[in-house]
Motif scaffolding. Structure first.
Motif, mmCIF file in Angstrom:
data_model
loop_
_atom_site.group_PDB
_atom_site.id
_atom_site.type_symbol
_atom_site.label_atom_id
_atom_site.label_comp_id
_atom_site.label_asym_id
_atom_site.label_seq_id
_atom_site.Cartn_x
_atom_site.Cartn_y
_atom_site.Cartn_z
ATOM 1 N N ALA A 131 59.428 -31.111 39.284
ATOM 2 C CA ALA A 131 58.558 -30.214 40.034
ATOM 3 C C ALA A 131 58.159 -29.086 39.130
ATOM 4 C CB ALA A 131 59.249 -29.721 41.429
ATOM 5 N N ARG A 132 59.091 -28.569 38.194
ATOM 6 C CA ARG A 132 58.654 -27.566 37.372
ATOM 7 C C ARG A 132 58.286 -27.918 36.221
ATOM 8 N NH1 ARG A 132 64.362 -25.837 38.989
ATOM 9 N NH2 ARG A 132 65.063 -26.805 36.976
ATOM 10 N N THR A 133 58.070 -29.083 35.622
ATOM 11 C CA THR A 133 57.799 -29.539 34.461
ATOM 12 C C THR A 133 56.322 -29.267 33.969
ATOM 13 O OG1 THR A 133 57.969 -31.309 32.779
ATOM 14 C CG2 THR A 133 57.246 -32.091 34.867
ATOM 15 N N SER A 134 55.964 -28.772 32.789
ATOM 16 C CA SER A 134 54.564 -28.969 32.473
ATOM 17 C C SER A 134 54.229 -29.971 31.611
ATOM 18 C CB SER A 134 54.473 -27.347 31.531
ATOM 19 O OG SER A 134 55.351 -27.614 30.477
ATOM 20 N N ALA A 135 55.140 -30.879 31.089
ATOM 21 C CA ALA A 135 54.856 -32.133 30.563
ATOM 22 C C ALA A 135 54.147 -33.089 31.408
ATOM 23 C CB ALA A 135 56.039 -32.623 30.140
ATOM 24 N N ASN A 163 49.325 -32.446 35.020
ATOM 25 C CA ASN A 163 49.795 -31.598 33.793
ATOM 26 C C ASN A 163 48.881 -32.474 32.854
ATOM 27 O OD1 ASN A 163 51.519 -29.937 34.982
ATOM 28 N ND2 ASN A 163 53.154 -31.113 34.751
ATOM 29 N N CYS A 164 48.615 -33.549 32.779
ATOM 30 C CA CYS A 164 47.773 -34.157 31.660
ATOM 31 C C CYS A 164 46.119 -33.582 31.898
ATOM 32 C CB CYS A 164 47.690 -35.554 31.771
ATOM 33 S SG CYS A 164 49.414 -36.236 31.203
ATOM 34 N N THR A 165 45.676 -33.659 32.986
ATOM 35 C CA THR A 165 44.273 -33.335 33.088
ATOM 36 C C THR A 165 44.125 -31.839 33.749
ATOM 37 O OG1 THR A 165 44.417 -34.131 35.376
ATOM 38 C CG2 THR A 165 43.849 -35.455 33.399
ATOM 39 N N ALA A 166 44.344 -31.482 34.986
ATOM 40 C CA ALA A 166 44.266 -30.234 35.547
ATOM 41 C C ALA A 166 44.211 -30.741 37.032
ATOM 42 C CB ALA A 166 42.868 -29.656 35.469
ATOM 43 N N PRO A 167 44.893 -29.596 37.850
ATOM 44 C CA PRO A 167 45.176 -29.920 39.187
ATOM 45 C C PRO A 167 44.228 -30.231 40.049
ATOM 46 C CG PRO A 167 46.318 -27.781 38.599
ATOM 47 C CD PRO A 167 45.470 -28.404 37.381
ATOM 48 N N ARG A 168 44.141 -31.393 40.986
ATOM 49 C CA ARG A 168 43.150 -31.911 41.505
ATOM 50 C C ARG A 168 42.946 -31.456 42.818
ATOM 51 N NH1 ARG A 168 45.521 -35.446 38.760
ATOM 52 N NH2 ARG A 168 47.014 -36.229 40.876
ATOM 53 N N PHE A 169 44.130 -30.668 43.335
ATOM 54 C CA PHE A 169 43.813 -30.119 44.719
ATOM 55 C C PHE A 169 44.084 -28.671 44.748
ATOM 56 C CE2 PHE A 169 45.114 -34.419 45.404
ATOM 57 C CZ PHE A 169 44.211 -34.794 46.345
ATOM 58 N N SER A 170 43.379 -27.765 45.388
ATOM 59 C CA SER A 170 43.314 -26.492 45.399
ATOM 60 C C SER A 170 44.422 -26.198 46.593
ATOM 61 C CB SER A 170 42.228 -25.790 45.954
ATOM 62 O OG SER A 170 42.095 -24.396 46.443
ATOM 63 N N ALA A 171 45.107 -24.835 46.245
ATOM 64 C CA ALA A 171 46.167 -24.491 47.137
ATOM 65 C C ALA A 171 45.559 -23.673 48.395
ATOM 66 C CB ALA A 171 47.237 -23.581 46.366
ATOM 67 N N ALA A 230 58.048 -45.302 28.074
ATOM 68 C CA ALA A 230 57.339 -44.012 28.808
ATOM 69 C C ALA A 230 56.324 -43.162 27.627
ATOM 70 C CB ALA A 230 58.423 -43.026 29.283
ATOM 71 N N ALA A 231 55.230 -42.872 28.075
ATOM 72 C CA ALA A 231 54.190 -42.131 27.322
ATOM 73 C C ALA A 231 53.313 -41.205 28.357
ATOM 74 C CB ALA A 231 53.443 -43.046 26.544
ATOM 75 N N PRO A 232 52.679 -40.344 27.831
ATOM 76 C CA PRO A 232 51.797 -39.554 28.603
ATOM 77 C C PRO A 232 50.868 -40.222 29.052
ATOM 78 C CG PRO A 232 52.006 -38.394 26.371
ATOM 79 C CD PRO A 232 52.663 -39.638 26.458
ATOM 80 N N CYS A 233 50.614 -40.128 30.658
ATOM 81 C CA CYS A 233 49.696 -41.020 31.535
ATOM 82 C C CYS A 233 48.023 -40.494 31.291
ATOM 83 C CB CYS A 233 50.131 -41.121 32.722
ATOM 84 S SG CYS A 233 49.916 -39.493 33.619
ATOM 85 N N GLY A 234 48.083 -39.380 31.115
ATOM 86 C CA GLY A 234 46.483 -39.186 30.945
ATOM 87 C C GLY A 234 46.005 -38.665 32.197
ATOM 88 N N ARG A 235 46.655 -38.972 33.215
ATOM 89 C CA ARG A 235 45.972 -39.016 34.777
ATOM 90 C C ARG A 235 46.693 -37.875 35.590
ATOM 91 N NH1 ARG A 235 47.676 -43.869 33.795
ATOM 92 N NH2 ARG A 235 49.301 -43.485 35.291
ATOM 93 N N CYS A 236 47.984 -37.397 35.435
ATOM 94 C CA CYS A 236 48.633 -36.373 36.382
ATOM 95 C C CYS A 236 48.035 -35.082 36.269
ATOM 96 C CB CYS A 236 50.184 -36.500 35.950
ATOM 97 S SG CYS A 236 50.581 -35.550 34.324
#
Length: 727
Positions: A467-471, A494-502, A486-492
């Motif tokens: 929950a805390r990771t920035s990776a 952290n790889c892109t940007a938050p998709r949902f506003s709080a 395992a490798a960066p997914c490019g979709r999460c």
């Protein structure tokens, strides 16, 4: 037959299985390797591949090929009824006759047994619990063990202590394997296993699989096929919100934005029911799905989700393995599961047949308290195990669970789980009529149980780190599951940007707070004494007489709720400091009393059967939180303008531990609780109903025994009032 001919035959079966024209279906390379190992080489194999990879195709194709070669039926051990239903339908598409024996179809067992004897069954699906059913174990199972052509263990991670749903009966497969003729192929499959689980599964199955990940070239060596856990369709994210009200409000404001239909997971039954009720009140078509949901309602809920008639099922882990909806658009967690294995197992439901699915975790501060509660249900301490073994050794014959429970200090479910483990270990045996001791020596493996506890704590910390990771979250999760690719997914997120506003609306937040902070839960009265009390010296049995019984009571909230539960849990936790009842809690208790009085069965409802208004208050003397309970009783009495009549005294014997099952609990309470003469006299003179006040109730027996004392002293009715209920 050449290898090419066998491959063509296998692909032909696959084409029928997946509904493609002849020649268009083709096994993946690792699927073919597994089929060839089972059919041509008679090997044992462990297949660890991601959800949707096609593990079921391996055993159905292998079954068809083996049956054509005159081999016996496949025995498929499967953990869930929903999974069995799907697999029976899939088998039929491939021209394979599949039958099942489980707790839901006892009326078909005799017919299925006859079909097996006639050779008309290609696949028999059974639950792991059937393996230890005496009637099945000593009858059809022994025959199948001698004649089976293939043994398949589906969702094999359940064998492991690290599984999504630890099932002791799975460990009995070691016995089945030992009794099978040499050369019978064995296939174990799972989508969710790190290296530790893989090793544990191999050890429990007795396969001797080389867990290094290499494939021996020797035909006699077992085969392990472990693939990548990458899921290109899943976009992972985490959204940290201040509290349960914000999480519930966010869900109500943003659920419509999530693609298609999906699953909202919660950690407890009460949370699932609470969240589903709130979402329905906000206009969403949703349904709750938990271990408390009736079988027919579960099937209806599954059908509604499959047909997209609901936006979501709000579910506990009861909805997991075996549920297959290729176009499931999202999986959202309100609260974090306690291990990466459990989390990956659940999020794997999404995105099987679509290009994009959302996976979102909304962790809560209460998660760790819930993890601790479930951890407390682990394998019992040695003295309790030895006590159980001693009782069975001294018994003249088999003992049923109801007969055994009063003799030991374990609740029914935990007692049964322990006995199943002891059965696998050879110390006890389940027979017709109950359980018996085998007399075989047994060692309490304290080191192993402690190691398990430490590893579970490690996995909980891993989920906090997730929950805390920035990776990259997918890479992080795959590494936790020992995925070498395992490798960066490019979709999460952290790889892109938050998709949902709080962002949430004030109106929805207010409604969520109102829902979560709405006080009042009914406390059902105990109406029957536990079975077996006479065997431990108490002449109490059958129904509790109405003249000695409490009425239905009230609690401010459930300790497992995400509303009042979050407020109450810290107050009644074992390590909590004692203090007077807080003003906000008292205010809520008063509102509960007000609604109780006016509601159905309340003393101000005007109903003929309702008790009169309480004429006084009695507290339960608390050894752990005396200030809390005493202040609650005093302030309720003052606000209600009722006299405080005294308390029910408790005098536990030194060294007596808290009792965990009903019979032992009642025995302890009968010896410890008494009504002081002054309280008894005050109750007698009051001549009316009384409120019985305590901090919380878990089993209901403190209220039942204390209420019985008050009724025998002359109370017209006893109305229990507690802050929390553990359920």
């Amino acid at each position: 037959m050449t290898e090419t001919d066998l491959r063509d035959e296998a692909d032909s079966v696959l084409s029928r299985l997946v509904g493609k024209p002849e020649g268009e279906g083709r096994l993946r390379e690792d699927q073919w390797r597994a089929v060839r190992a089972l059919v041509e080489e008679g090997r044992r194999a462990l297949v660890v591949q991601r959800t949707g990879w096609g593990k079921s195709a391996v055993y159905f194709v292998a079954t068809a090929l083996l049956r054509r070669r005159g081999r016996g039926p496949t025995v498929l051990v499967s953990p869930l009824l929903a999974l069995m239903r799907d697999q029976v339908a899939a088998a039929a598409r491939a021209g394979i006759t599949a039958r099942t024996i489980n707790s839901a179809n006892p009326e078909e067992w005799e017919e299925v047994h006859a079909e097996i004897a006639e050779g008309a069954v290609d696949v028999l699906l059974i639950s792991p619990e059937r393996l230890n059913n005496p009637q099945f174990r000593d009858g059809p199972l022994s025959e199948l063990t001698a004649s089976t052509g293939l043994l398949v263990v589906d969702e094999a991670h359940c064998i492991s202590d690290w599984g999504h749903d630890f099932r002791p009966d799975y460990r009995r497969l070691r016995t089945v394997l030992a009794e099978m003729p040499a050369g019978v192929p064995v296939l174990a499959t799972t989508a969710t296993a790190n290296s530790r689980v893989t090793a544990d599964v191999a050890e429990q199955l007795g396969t001797g699989i080389d867990t290094s990940g290499t494939d021996s070239s020797e035909e006699s060596a077992p085969l392990i096929l472990r693939g990548t856990l990458e899921r290109d369709s899943l976009s992972l994210g985490v959204l940290e919100l201040p509290d349960a009200a914000h999480r519930l409000a966010w869900l109500a404001d943003h659920l419509a934005e999530l693609p298609g239909s999906g699953i909202v997971y919660t950690l407890t039954v009460s949370a699932a029911e609470e969240v589903a009720a709130f979402l329905r009140s906000r206009g969403y078509p949703v349904a709750a799905y938990t271990g408390r949901t009736e079988g027919a309602d579960r099937e209806a809920a599954e059908a509604d989700l499959l047909a997209n008639r609901v936006k979501a099922l709000v579910a506990t882990s009861a909805l997991g393995m075996g549920f297959d909806k290729p176009d499931l658009g999202f999986v959202l967690h309100l609260g974090s599961p306690s291990s990466p294995i459990a989390y990956y197992q659940q999020v794997g439901r999404a995105g099987r047949g679509v290009d994009h699915a959302e996976v979102l975790l909304l962790p809560g501060k209460e998660d760790q308290a819930i993890w601790r509660y479930f951890a407390s249900l682990a394998f019992p301490p040695e003295d309790q195990v030895r006590r159980t073994l001693g009782v069975l050794e001294e018994a003249p014959g088999p003992m049923s669970l109801p007969a055994l429970e009063p003799q030991v200090d374990l609740r029914r479910g935990r007692l049964e789980m322990m006995l199943k483990v002891l059965d696998v270990d050879g110390a006890v045996r389940k027979v017709r009529g109950g359980w018996t001791s085998t007399g075989a020596p047994w060692t309490y493996d304290a080191e192993r149980y402690a190691w398990i506890a430490r590893q579970r704590e490690t996995e909980q910390e891993a989920m906090r780190e997730y929950a805390r990771t920035s990776a990259c979250r997918m890479e992080f999760l795959r590494r936790l599951l020992d995925d070498d690719h395992a490798a960066p997914c490019g979709r999460c997120d952290n790889c892109t940007a938050p998709r949902f506003s709080a962002e949430i609306s004030e109106a929805t937040l207010a409604a969520a707070r109102g829902e979560l902070h709405r006080p009042g839960v009914e406390v059902e009265p105990r109406k029957m004494w536990p079975t077996g009390l006479p065997s431990i010296g108490l002449e109490l049995k059958g129904k509790i007489p109405e003249t000695e019984r409490t009425e239905a009571g009230r609690a401010l909230g459930r300790l497992s709720d995400i509303g009042w539960g979050n407020r109450l849990r810290p107050m009644v936790a074992p390590q909590a400091s004692d203090a007077p009842v807080p003003d906000d809690v008292l205010e809520a208790v008063v509102s509960v009393l007000t609604e109780w009085a006016k509601g159905p069965g309340g003393w101000a409802s005007g109903e003929a059967e309702a008790p009169r208004r309480p004429v006084g208050v009695v507290g339960v003397e608390s050894t752990s939180r005396p200030q809390l309970v005493r202040s609650l009783a005093e302030r309720v009495a003052a606000i209600g303008r009722m006299p405080l009549l005294g308390n029910v005294a408790t005098a536990y014997e030194a060294g007596v531990p808290p009792r965990s099952n009903s019979a032992q609990r009642v025995r302890t309470l009968e010896g410890a609780m008494q009504l002081p003469a002054s309280t008894a006299e005050a109750v007698t003179q009051a001549r009316g109903p009384v409120l019985l006040v305590d901090d919380y109730t878990e089993t209901g027996w403190t209220l039942a025994v204390g209420g019985r004392l008050l009724r025998k002293a002359g109370a017209e009715a006893v109305l229990p009032l507690v802050l929390g209920i553990q359920s």
